[in-house]
Design a protein around this motif. Structure first.
Motif, mmCIF file in Angstrom:
data_model
loop_
_atom_site.group_PDB
_atom_site.id
_atom_site.type_symbol
_atom_site.label_atom_id
_atom_site.label_comp_id
_atom_site.label_asym_id
_atom_site.label_seq_id
_atom_site.Cartn_x
_atom_site.Cartn_y
_atom_site.Cartn_z
ATOM 1 N N MET A 195 0.824 -1.202 0.000
ATOM 2 C CA MET A 195 0.000 0.000 0.000
ATOM 3 C C MET A 195 0.864 1.260 0.000
ATOM 4 O O MET A 195 0.438 2.304 -0.518
ATOM 5 N N GLU A 196 2.060 1.153 0.559
ATOM 6 C CA GLU A 196 2.975 2.298 0.510
ATOM 7 C C GLU A 196 3.374 2.608 -0.931
ATOM 8 O O GLU A 196 3.438 3.777 -1.343
ATOM 9 N N GLU A 197 3.625 1.563 -1.719
ATOM 10 C CA GLU A 197 3.966 1.775 -3.127
ATOM 11 C C GLU A 197 2.765 2.269 -3.914
ATOM 12 O O GLU A 197 2.911 3.063 -4.851
ATOM 13 N N GLN A 198 1.559 1.795 -3.560
ATOM 14 C CA GLN A 198 0.358 2.312 -4.206
ATOM 15 C C GLN A 198 0.229 3.815 -3.967
ATOM 16 O O GLN A 198 -0.082 4.581 -4.885
ATOM 17 N N ARG A 199 0.462 4.235 -2.717
ATOM 18 C CA ARG A 199 0.395 5.657 -2.381
ATOM 19 C C ARG A 199 1.431 6.451 -3.165
ATOM 20 O O ARG A 199 1.139 7.530 -3.692
ATOM 21 N N GLN A 200 2.624 5.929 -3.259
ATOM 22 C CA GLN A 200 3.677 6.628 -3.997
ATOM 23 C C GLN A 200 3.302 6.769 -5.465
ATOM 24 O O GLN A 200 3.497 7.834 -6.068
ATOM 25 N N PHE A 201 2.750 5.707 -6.046
ATOM 26 C CA PHE A 201 2.339 5.762 -7.448
ATOM 27 C C PHE A 201 1.272 6.835 -7.643
ATOM 28 O O PHE A 201 1.332 7.629 -8.590
ATOM 29 N N PHE A 202 0.300 6.861 -6.757
ATOM 30 C CA PHE A 202 -0.766 7.854 -6.896
ATOM 31 C C PHE A 202 -0.214 9.272 -6.770
ATOM 32 O O PHE A 202 -0.515 10.143 -7.592
ATOM 33 N N ASP A 203 0.564 9.502 -5.730
ATOM 34 C CA ASP A 203 1.073 10.854 -5.487
ATOM 35 C C ASP A 203 1.971 11.353 -6.611
ATOM 36 O O ASP A 203 1.925 12.541 -6.977
ATOM 37 N N GLU A 204 2.779 10.460 -7.176
ATOM 38 C CA GLU A 204 3.763 10.885 -8.173
ATOM 39 C C GLU A 204 3.229 10.851 -9.599
ATOM 40 O O GLU A 204 3.667 11.650 -10.442
ATOM 41 N N LYS A 205 2.299 9.948 -9.878
ATOM 42 C CA LYS A 205 1.850 9.755 -11.257
ATOM 43 C C LYS A 205 0.418 10.236 -11.511
ATOM 44 O O LYS A 205 0.151 10.895 -12.524
ATOM 45 N N VAL A 206 -0.491 9.890 -10.602
ATOM 46 C CA VAL A 206 -1.911 10.125 -10.870
ATOM 47 C C VAL A 206 -2.365 11.507 -10.419
ATOM 48 O O VAL A 206 -3.000 12.244 -11.184
ATOM 49 N N ALA A 207 -2.040 11.872 -9.195
ATOM 50 C CA ALA A 207 -2.523 13.147 -8.653
ATOM 51 C C ALA A 207 -2.166 14.349 -9.533
ATOM 52 O O ALA A 207 -3.017 15.235 -9.745
ATOM 53 N N PRO A 208 -0.943 14.439 -10.062
ATOM 54 C CA PRO A 208 -0.615 15.618 -10.897
ATOM 55 C C PRO A 208 -1.472 15.757 -12.145
ATOM 56 O O PRO A 208 -1.594 16.861 -12.699
ATOM 57 N N LEU A 209 -2.079 14.660 -12.603
ATOM 58 C CA LEU A 209 -2.917 14.748 -13.802
ATOM 59 C C LEU A 209 -4.079 15.710 -13.619
ATOM 60 O O LEU A 209 -4.524 16.358 -14.576
ATOM 61 N N PHE A 210 -4.588 15.820 -12.400
ATOM 62 C CA PHE A 210 -5.779 16.637 -12.162
ATOM 63 C C PHE A 210 -5.481 18.130 -12.187
ATOM 64 O O PHE A 210 -6.397 18.952 -12.135
ATOM 65 N N ASP A 211 -4.194 18.491 -12.275
ATOM 66 C CA ASP A 211 -3.827 19.890 -12.432
ATOM 67 C C ASP A 211 -3.551 20.263 -13.889
ATOM 68 O O ASP A 211 -3.281 21.436 -14.183
ATOM 69 N N ARG B 106 -8.653 19.664 -16.438
ATOM 70 C CA ARG B 106 -9.515 20.609 -15.736
ATOM 71 C C ARG B 106 -10.587 21.165 -16.670
ATOM 72 O O ARG B 106 -11.735 21.381 -16.261
ATOM 73 N N TRP B 107 -10.234 21.383 -17.930
ATOM 74 C CA TRP B 107 -11.216 21.860 -18.910
ATOM 75 C C TRP B 107 -12.305 20.810 -19.132
ATOM 76 O O TRP B 107 -13.489 21.134 -19.157
ATOM 77 N N LEU B 108 -11.890 19.552 -19.277
ATOM 78 C CA LEU B 108 -12.859 18.489 -19.516
ATOM 79 C C LEU B 108 -13.813 18.318 -18.342
ATOM 80 O O LEU B 108 -15.022 18.128 -18.523
ATOM 81 N N THR B 109 -13.292 18.380 -17.125
ATOM 82 C CA THR B 109 -14.121 18.109 -15.960
ATOM 83 C C THR B 109 -15.016 19.279 -15.575
ATOM 84 O O THR B 109 -15.776 19.184 -14.607
ATOM 85 N N LYS B 110 -14.956 20.360 -16.313
ATOM 86 C CA LYS B 110 -15.921 21.445 -16.141
ATOM 87 C C LYS B 110 -17.226 21.157 -16.886
ATOM 88 O O LYS B 110 -18.204 21.893 -16.712
ATOM 89 N N ARG B 111 -17.214 20.129 -17.718
ATOM 90 C CA ARG B 111 -18.356 19.845 -18.586
ATOM 91 C C ARG B 111 -19.116 18.610 -18.111
ATOM 92 O O ARG B 111 -18.516 17.563 -17.895
ATOM 93 N N LYS B 112 -20.430 18.755 -17.976
ATOM 94 C CA LYS B 112 -21.243 17.656 -17.485
ATOM 95 C C LYS B 112 -21.099 16.417 -18.356
ATOM 96 O O LYS B 112 -21.062 15.295 -17.856
ATOM 97 N N SER B 113 -21.000 16.604 -19.654
ATOM 98 C CA SER B 113 -20.938 15.463 -20.562
ATOM 99 C C SER B 113 -19.667 14.645 -20.388
ATOM 100 O O SER B 113 -19.612 13.486 -20.799
ATOM 101 N N SER B 114 -18.630 15.231 -19.739
ATOM 102 C CA SER B 114 -17.378 14.506 -19.579
ATOM 103 C C SER B 114 -17.532 13.301 -18.676
ATOM 104 O O SER B 114 -16.731 12.354 -18.743
ATOM 105 N N LEU B 115 -18.559 13.301 -17.814
ATOM 106 C CA LEU B 115 -18.750 12.196 -16.877
ATOM 107 C C LEU B 115 -19.920 11.294 -17.245
ATOM 108 O O LEU B 115 -20.265 10.394 -16.487
ATOM 109 N N PHE B 116 -20.522 11.507 -18.401
ATOM 110 C CA PHE B 116 -21.603 10.627 -18.816
ATOM 111 C C PHE B 116 -21.116 9.186 -18.928
ATOM 112 O O PHE B 116 -21.864 8.236 -18.716
#
Length: 416
Positions: free
Chosen positions: A200-216, A221-231
């Motif tokens: 789980m420590e490696e899972q956390r590291q993967f998320f923090d280093e690889k996945v979390a930065p994607l949301f910035d 961010r442009w896509l997730t402003k649109r309702k249709s992006s989550l259909f």
């Protein structure tokens, strides 16, 4: 038990459209609803995205209980059979889900062994699965469901042949997950690499280093402003608004980040098949982790024995309950359906729940946002008949491995 063939047929989706469309066609909300309805009219969920282990704990499910549940991908109703309930009524407005539920039930009844069931629904790229279907399952299906799985796609292949490949990469949700992987790859991230982590420590590291930065990233961010992006997640416009209410800005990127963080970090990969589907787009092998509850070997005998206790209905929850006698249902599983509903629809539903509920009945459901959607919306006389188990709801929400919902809620029939 199987239900009579729905009169509307598998090529129609009139009931689903009627439930979704609440605004005028030319309004902004109406256009969003119709776009969502068009996308939602095909297969949406190859697997259900609610944790059945949490469900069964919340329901305190016991032998002899009568259950009414929404079907979706069919996994959870099968898992409930492990507790030998008296009966399960499965309802769904999507005819593709109806066909999938009936297929899974027939597979448990007629495939020769547990291993055959696992190959059919738990393994990808097994080219003989359609042959097993032809030999053991198809002769035991009702004519309408058999016709559904025999129908040719645009590519000329029978629908059932999807099980020779990977059904979990299909459907609206499967395509949405695929698009998410592609978007991550465009930013240099291979989401499937989380499967290489060993703790789980490696899972956390993967998320923090690889996945979390994607949301910035500006594109995300442009896509997730649109309702249709989550259909593609099966999130209709009304649910998007609930999610947006949890964010300080006009994007739901922070909310999605928190949900994905829970999925990636709060549970060991060995115990969370939802994370395998999201990140690796498959179920784990035996050495990697566990399969969905309904495919576990310890559940197989009970599910096979009790499969005839399930009846599948192409109907709304409220319609089905209206046909039942008073005080005849012990447990209700609403998934997240109330997030779609108007106040009128919620009150009509709970009026039937209250009429059909036994003295110790329980209702469970999930919500996109954290708060229960029925508070402040039910009429006073209906609300007075139910007690909210808030502490237990919060406790089990934290244990929900699917991780995509904000709230999990349990209501107990109040003492007279």
């Amino acid at each position: 038990m199987t239900s009579a063939a729905p009169k509307t047929g598998f090529s129609k989706n009139t009931k689903l459209k009627a439930a979704l469309l609440q605004h005028k066609a030319l309004s902004t909300s109406g256009l969003s609803e119709r776009l969502f309805g068009m996308l939602f009219s095909g297969l949406v969920y190859p697997q259900i995205w609610e944790d059945p282990d949490v469900d069964m704990q919340a329901m305190e499910l016991c032998e002899g209980h009568s259950i009414v549940t929404i079907g979706s991908g069919g996994c959870n109703a099968l898992a409930y059979l492990s507790q030998s309930p008296k009966s399960i009524d499965v309802v769904d407005l999507n005819p593709h889900h109806i066909a999938l539920n009936r297929l899974k039930l027939a597979a448990f009844r007629h495939l020769p062994s547990h291993g055959d069931v696992v190959r059919q629904f738990g393994k990808a790229n097994i080219g003989s699965n359609s042959e097993g279907y032809d030999r053991f399952i198809a002769p035991n299906l009702d004519a309408q469901t058999r016709a559904y799985w025999s129908k040719r796609t645009i590519a000329g292949r029978r629908r059932i042949s999807v099980f020779d490949r990977n059904i979990y990469r299909t459907g609206l949700l499967g395509r949405f997950i695929g698009a998410g992987h592609l978007l991550a790859r465009l930013h240099g991230v291979k989401l499937q690499d989380i499967a290489k982590t060993r703790s789980m420590e490696e899972q956390r590291q993967f998320f923090d280093e690889k996945v979390a930065p994607l949301f910035d990233k500006p594109m995300i961010r442009w896509l997730t402003k649109r309702k249709s992006s989550l259909f593609g997640l099966g999130i209709p416009p009304r649910q998007y608004d609930e999610l947006a209410s949890l964010s300080d800005g006009n994007t739901i990127a922070p909310v999605l980040r928190r949900r994905l963080e829970k999925l990636a970090c709060d549970f060991s990969l060995k115990d969370n098949y939802f994370a395998w589907q999201a990140f690796a787009r498959r179920y784990p092998d035996a050495s990697e982790g566990t399969l969905p509850d309904y495919l576990k070997p310890e559940y197989y005998d009970a599910i096979r024995k009790n499969a005839d206790r399930v009846t599948v209905h192409h109907a709304t929850f409220t319609e089905l309950l209206a046909s039942k006698p008073a005080s005849s249902v012990d447990r209700y599983v609403l998934l997240d359906a109330q997030d779609w509903m108007s106040d009128v629809q919620i009150n009509e539903l709970w009026a039937q729940i209250s009429r059909t509920a036994t003295p110790d009945a329980r209702v469970i459901f999930r919500t996109a946002a954290e708060k229960s959607v029925i508070e402040g919306r039910l009429s006073a006389d209906i609300r007075a008949q139910w007690s909210y188990l808030e502490d237990r709801s919060l406790e089990l929400n934290a244990k929900d491995r699917s991780a995509i919902y904000g709230g999990f809620h349990i209501y107990q029939r109040a003492s007279a």
